[in-house]
Motif scaffolding. Structure first.
Motif, PDB file in Angstrom:
ATOM      1  N   MET A   1      89.521  94.036  29.455  1.00  0.00           N
ATOM      2  CA  MET A   1      88.247  93.412  29.150  1.00  0.00           C
ATOM      3  C   MET A   1      87.378  93.330  30.392  1.00  0.00           C
ATOM      4  O   MET A   1      86.170  93.535  30.336  1.00  0.00           O
ATOM      5  N   GLU A  23      95.222  87.657  18.666  1.00  0.00           N
ATOM      6  CA  GLU A  23      96.535  87.058  18.844  1.00  0.00           C
ATOM      7  C   GLU A  23      96.908  86.197  17.647  1.00  0.00           C
ATOM      8  O   GLU A  23      96.138  85.346  17.235  1.00  0.00           O
ATOM      9  N   THR A  24      98.074  86.455  17.088  1.00  0.00           N
ATOM     10  CA  THR A  24      98.638  85.550  16.092  1.00  0.00           C
ATOM     11  C   THR A  24      99.965  85.078  16.669  1.00  0.00           C
ATOM     12  O   THR A  24     100.324  85.444  17.782  1.00  0.00           O
ATOM     13  N   ARG A  25     100.688  84.290  15.906  1.00  0.00           N
ATOM     14  CA  ARG A  25     101.974  83.834  16.423  1.00  0.00           C
ATOM     15  C   ARG A  25     102.903  85.011  16.710  1.00  0.00           C
ATOM     16  O   ARG A  25     103.612  85.030  17.704  1.00  0.00           O
ATOM     17  N   PRO A  98      71.749  76.270  25.391  1.00  0.00           N
ATOM     18  CA  PRO A  98      72.294  76.711  24.102  1.00  0.00           C
ATOM     19  C   PRO A  98      71.560  76.027  22.946  1.00  0.00           C
ATOM     20  O   PRO A  98      71.195  74.860  23.049  1.00  0.00           O
ATOM     21  N   SER A  99      71.329  76.756  21.866  1.00  0.00           N
ATOM     22  CA  SER A  99      70.669  76.149  20.703  1.00  0.00           C
ATOM     23  C   SER A  99      71.513  76.312  19.447  1.00  0.00           C
ATOM     24  O   SER A  99      71.037  76.111  18.348  1.00  0.00           O
ATOM     25  N   PHE A 100      72.781  76.701  19.609  1.00  0.00           N
ATOM     26  CA  PHE A 100      73.679  76.802  18.453  1.00  0.00           C
ATOM     27  C   PHE A 100      75.098  76.501  18.939  1.00  0.00           C
ATOM     28  O   PHE A 100      75.395  76.670  20.128  1.00  0.00           O
ATOM     29  N   PRO A 101      75.961  76.048  18.061  1.00  0.00           N
ATOM     30  CA  PRO A 101      77.345  75.824  18.478  1.00  0.00           C
ATOM     31  C   PRO A 101      78.089  77.142  18.633  1.00  0.00           C
ATOM     32  O   PRO A 101      77.887  78.069  17.834  1.00  0.00           O
ATOM     33  N   ALA A 102      78.917  77.248  19.636  1.00  0.00           N
ATOM     34  CA  ALA A 102      79.674  78.485  19.842  1.00  0.00           C
ATOM     35  C   ALA A 102      80.668  78.715  18.711  1.00  0.00           C
ATOM     36  O   ALA A 102      81.151  79.828  18.524  1.00  0.00           O
ATOM     37  N   SER A 103      80.977  77.642  17.962  1.00  0.00           N
ATOM     38  CA  SER A 103      81.931  77.808  16.868  1.00  0.00           C
ATOM     39  C   SER A 103      81.276  78.437  15.641  1.00  0.00           C
ATOM     40  O   SER A 103      81.965  78.802  14.695  1.00  0.00           O
TER      41      SER A 103
ATOM     42  N   LEU B 448      86.401  86.551  30.239  1.00  0.00           N
ATOM     43  CA  LEU B 448      87.724  86.250  29.675  1.00  0.00           C
ATOM     44  C   LEU B 448      87.828  84.775  29.323  1.00  0.00           C
ATOM     45  O   LEU B 448      88.442  84.401  28.335  1.00  0.00           O
ATOM     46  N   LYS B 468      87.383  72.761  14.532  1.00  0.00           N
ATOM     47  CA  LYS B 468      87.397  74.196  14.230  1.00  0.00           C
ATOM     48  C   LYS B 468      87.500  74.997  15.536  1.00  0.00           C
ATOM     49  O   LYS B 468      87.214  74.484  16.623  1.00  0.00           O
ATOM     50  N   GLN B 469      87.854  76.271  15.388  1.00  0.00           N
ATOM     51  CA  GLN B 469      87.913  77.190  16.535  1.00  0.00           C
ATOM     52  C   GLN B 469      86.594  77.146  17.306  1.00  0.00           C
ATOM     53  O   GLN B 469      85.516  77.223  16.726  1.00  0.00           O
ATOM     54  N   ASP B 470      86.675  77.007  18.645  1.00  0.00           N
ATOM     55  CA  ASP B 470      85.527  77.013  19.556  1.00  0.00           C
ATOM     56  C   ASP B 470      84.663  75.757  19.491  1.00  0.00           C
ATOM     57  O   ASP B 470      83.623  75.692  20.147  1.00  0.00           O
ATOM     58  N   ASP B 471      85.059  74.762  18.708  1.00  0.00           N
ATOM     59  CA  ASP B 471      84.332  73.490  18.732  1.00  0.00           C
ATOM     60  C   ASP B 471      84.480  72.837  20.096  1.00  0.00           C
ATOM     61  O   ASP B 471      85.541  72.922  20.721  1.00  0.00           O
ATOM     62  N   ARG B 485      86.620  73.023  25.117  1.00  0.00           N
ATOM     63  CA  ARG B 485      86.496  73.789  23.884  1.00  0.00           C
ATOM     64  C   ARG B 485      87.872  73.917  23.231  1.00  0.00           C
ATOM     65  O   ARG B 485      88.868  74.073  23.939  1.00  0.00           O
ATOM     66  N   ASP B 489      95.566  77.341  18.102  1.00  0.00           N
ATOM     67  CA  ASP B 489      96.600  78.270  18.543  1.00  0.00           C
ATOM     68  C   ASP B 489      97.911  77.948  17.829  1.00  0.00           C
ATOM     69  O   ASP B 489      98.519  76.901  18.049  1.00  0.00           O
ATOM     70  N   SER B 490      98.346  78.875  16.987  1.00  0.00           N
ATOM     71  CA  SER B 490      99.575  78.618  16.222  1.00  0.00           C
ATOM     72  C   SER B 490     100.824  78.795  17.086  1.00  0.00           C
ATOM     73  O   SER B 490     101.936  78.558  16.634  1.00  0.00           O
ATOM     74  N   ARG B 491     100.640  79.216  18.339  1.00  0.00           N
ATOM     75  CA  ARG B 491     101.809  79.353  19.220  1.00  0.00           C
ATOM     76  C   ARG B 491     102.151  78.054  19.927  1.00  0.00           C
ATOM     77  O   ARG B 491     103.202  77.965  20.564  1.00  0.00           O
ATOM     78  N   GLN B 538      77.336  69.396  17.767  1.00  0.00           N
ATOM     79  CA  GLN B 538      77.819  70.508  18.587  1.00  0.00           C
ATOM     80  C   GLN B 538      76.726  71.108  19.468  1.00  0.00           C
ATOM     81  O   GLN B 538      76.994  71.556  20.572  1.00  0.00           O
ATOM     82  N   VAL B 539      75.496  71.126  18.980  1.00  0.00           N
ATOM     83  CA  VAL B 539      74.419  71.703  19.794  1.00  0.00           C
ATOM     84  C   VAL B 539      74.195  70.833  21.031  1.00  0.00           C
ATOM     85  O   VAL B 539      74.070  71.328  22.155  1.00  0.00           O
ATOM     86  N   GLU B 542      77.016  71.533  23.393  1.00  0.00           N
ATOM     87  CA  GLU B 542      76.862  72.809  24.117  1.00  0.00           C
ATOM     88  C   GLU B 542      75.902  72.624  25.295  1.00  0.00           C
ATOM     89  O   GLU B 542      76.143  73.117  26.388  1.00  0.00           O
TER      90      GLU B 542
END
Lengths: 153, 582
Positions: A1, A23-25, A98-103, B448, B468-471, B485, B489-491, B538-539, B542
């Motif tokens: 990357m 990535e999964t388990r 930022p003006s939006f949530p990264a999620s 990364l 949620k993811q990335d919240d 953030r 992670d299921s591990r 969330q905004v 951020e």
């Protein structure tokens, strides 16, 4: 990357990675563009900013892209993401607000004053020898480039 | 390490305990994959389903903070299953009966509720390890050492290797991997409060006489008083025992636990000197900053975890006012009345290390040229180095026998409770090195992972809290509250969150407990009680995270700009690199 990001940035393209880790388990896999034959992204692009060359490499012309995100919706592999150049980076002062949530889904994210553009793997075709840098730099030799002939077998 | 890192490939069994090589040592991780390809059995003991657990023959998901209970039980299983090597115990160890008096209590059935490991699985793992041919290696990392009973756990591991006879032969034994590239080297060269270079104790008059002669000083000048350990520095300042602190190449306000408290303590110093390559938060608190050179600008040696000396050379000359670390130390020493006049690092290596430590004598710069490397002991110029220690069961004690020590298990210092029901465990990630001062401003690496960093949360814990993811979330403990953030992670196991410690904004060390053991004074970084909570707006979150990050960057860049002496230079130094990305 990291080499992907750096290589494209140096070539004047979006400084974004075009390969990502899933990535999964049980599994870790590198995910990138499949360079589909009859690529859906290419078909839906309203301004023909996506093209395919003789080797089957599907590329985005980052200068022409209007950031409509149709290609990202059409891609069956999630290999297309939206990058862009924020004004803060260009002007060199102030910082990004930022003006939006990264999620939020990347397809729904948008930013005022930011030039949006589709970003995807181009097999490093900006390089004279055209050989992908991720393959060259992978320390465990887990990546390789498959030619059209090989993929037909 | 009793063996060599390349030798791991040829072991019959590798037991990874509290060690995640894929993020902390990717190169070692490759060797572990190769070992597996060559037929080695892999056992992984870790609360997280780490990458190596995917290729493990047995995965033992033990509960956080139960290392010693686990190890005692593992040892118990080896003996009760009759897998121990009685001949090795009789001929090469001391203290088996006393050791067994404690270990005897830890039957797999009795400890299952504590460790979370089913008795049958524990016995299978013990069998796989103890019967491995030709050898087995027990590898451990910070998962063992950054715990309350760290020293006791290391004793237990060493005892396990001894009683099963999995030490004293090639590619066997104990493999503690170091947390940084040259921790082994700093120990080798005597950067510990109780030893001279080459592990020669300062409490020994004989050693003091040897070093006094070499340094041409009267022997009374060399103190036999064992010094302080860095992780105790905060409380020593408060007690009025430490007034001056000279900090080299460390960012304790990032890496030490409970940084808010430590910052208050450091501010009470009479003088605080920092020697670093970048403006860190610790440098902000310093009275004097000595600018040093980075790895690409100087030369020297590194010692790897397997006692391997390696030489590296400079690619670039020093920039601006920066000087090599050795040059700064030499100048300081001269001004303080002990003149030194070395011209290069080879002279230092020859005079301060090789001449004073016979086990390193054979490692000349010439032999380390290029990709050359040597593992100590290497006592003469024609000695090939020593990949394996204790061959034939000969240990570094007057009678040549290993000591067996056992201790009873105790709970971690701060157990989860109703208010702080989760465990916070600090770990590493592959994208950034240590405290981030070297990697945090690199654009490619920021792709990364980037501020405010991540907390790895199990899907069940996240779901229960609507995360949620990335919240962006709040993480808080008895010591502080930070934004970070969420990475679902299921591990990772339920009930524990995992954070890396390098982030300026999501700085998990504002939350960690400062509890150190009395032997090694290593902080209990792997176990603090905490709670997490999703941020509704969330905004706003951020923006808050981004603004905090930019303010910190501006503060550090502004302070660093003082060296250029103009506002134009200030702009050059960092403000124009503030571009974010959409």
């Amino acid at each position: 990357m990291a080499v992907c990001t750096e290589g494209h940035k140096r070539a004047g393209l979006q400084g974004e990675p075009r390969i990502t880790l899933f990535e999964t388990r049980e599994v870790v896999a590198a995910i990138t563009c499949h360079h589909c034959v009859e690529a859906p992204c290419l078909k839906v692009c309203p301004i023909d900013a996506i093209s395919s060359d003789d080797l089957g490499c599907v590329r985005v012309d980052e200068k022409r892209c209007i950031g409509c995100k149709l290609c990202a919706i059409a891609c069956p592999f999630g290999a297309m993401h939206v990058g862009g150049t924020p004004t803060t980076g260009v002007a060199g002062v102030g910082y990004y607000t930022p003006s939006f949530p990264a999620s939020a889904s990347p397809i729904l994210q948008w930013e005022i004053g930011v030039y949006a553009c589709a970003v995807k793997c181009d097999l490093c075709s900006y390089l004279p020898n055209g050989s992908p840098r991720c393959v060259a730099f992978c320390v465990t030799n887990a990546l390789r480039l498959v030619s059209n002939e090989e993929s037909k077998k | 390490m009793s063996c060599s890192i390349p030798g791991l490939e040829d072991a019959g069994c590798l037991f990874l305990f509290g060690y995640n090589p894929n993020t902390s040592h990717p190169v070692v991780a490759r060797r572990i994959v190769k070992a597996k390809e060559k037929g080695a059995r892999i056992i992984v003991g870790d609360p997280r389903f780490i990458e190596t657990a995917r290729i493990a023959n047995i995965y033992l998901p033990l509960n956080n903070g139960t290392n010693l209970a686990f190890l005692n039980t593992f040892a118990n299983a080896i003996v009760t299953e009759g897998l121990h090597d009685q001949q090795f115990i009789d001929n090469h160890t001391v203290g088996f009966d006393d050791w067994w008096k404690i270990v005897e209590q830890y039957t797999p059935e009795r400890t299952e509720a504590v460790t979370g490991i089913a008795p049958q699985l524990m016995r299978e793992a013990a069998r796989m390890y103890a019967t491995a041919k030709p050898s087995a290696v027990l590898c451990w990392g910070m998962g063992v050492t950054q715990q309350k009973q760290n020293v006791e756990s290391v004793h237990a591991i060493a005892a396990i290797a001894c009683i099963s006879g999995q030490i004293g032969k090639p590619n066997s034994g104990v493999a503690p991997v170091r947390g940084q590239n040259n921790v082994q080297g700093s120990c080798d060269t005597g950067c510990l409060p109780h030893i001279f270079p080459g592990y020669q104790p300062i409490t020994s008059l004989e050693a003091r006489e040897k070093f006094a002669k070499a340094w041409s000083v009267p022997v009374e000048k060399l103190s036999g008083h064992v010094g302080y350990k860095v992780s105790n520095i905060g409380s020593l300042i408060e007690e009025g025992k430490v007034h001056a602190f000279y900090n080299m190449g460390e960012d304790p306000l990032q890496t030490e636990p409970d940084t808010n408290k430590l910052e208050r303590q450091l501010r009470q110093l009479d003088i605080f000197i920092c020697q670093d390559i970048f403006m860190t938060q610790t440098c902000l608190a310093a009275d004097v900053i000595l600018p040093a050179t980075s790895w690409g600008e100087h030369e020297g040696t590194f010692s790897a975890s397997d006692r391997r000396f390696q030489r590296f050379s400079a690619a670039l000359p020093p920039k601006g006012e920066c000087r090599h670390d050795w040059d700064i130390i030499q100048d300081l020493s001269t001004r303080m009345g002990h003149p030194m006049s070395y011209q290069n690092t080879e002279e230092i290596w020859d005079n301060e290390m090789r001449a004073l430590w016979e086990r390193a004598y054979g490692a000349s710069y010439e032999r380390l040229e290029g990709l050359g490397s040597l593992q100590w002991p290497v006592p003469s110029l024609d000695h090939p180095g020593t990949p394996d220690l204790h061959l034939g069961g000969n240990f570094n004690k007057p009678d040549g026998r290993a000591r067996l020590y056992a201790s009873d298990f105790e709970q971690p210092t701060e157990m989860p409770c109703e208010q702080y029901p989760l465990i916070l465990c600090t770990v590493r990630e592959v994208g950034h090195y240590s405290c981030r001062s070297m990697t945090g401003n690199c654009r490619a690496l920021s792709k990364l992972a980037e501020e405010p960093g991540y907390a790895h949360v199990n899907p069940v814990d996240a779901g229960r809290r609507g995360i949620k993811q990335d919240d962006l979330i709040w993480v808080f403990s008895r010591r502080g509250k930070i934004i970070t953030r969420a990475e679902i992670d299921s591990r990772v196991n339920e009930g524990t969150i995992y954070m890396t410690y390098q982030w300026w904004i999501g700085k998990c060390n504002e939350l960690t407990i400062h509890a150190v053991d009395d032997k090694a004074a290593t902080p209990e970084d792997k176990y603090s009680a905490c709670q997490i909570e999703v941020i509704d707006d969330q905004v706003w979150a951020e923006r808050y995270a981004m603004e905090s990050y930019m303010k910190m960057k501006e503060l550090l860049a502004g302070e660093a700009a003082a060296q250029f002496g103009s506002t134009a230079a200030q702009k050059d130094s960092g403000l124009n690199s503030f571009g974010g990305s959409a």
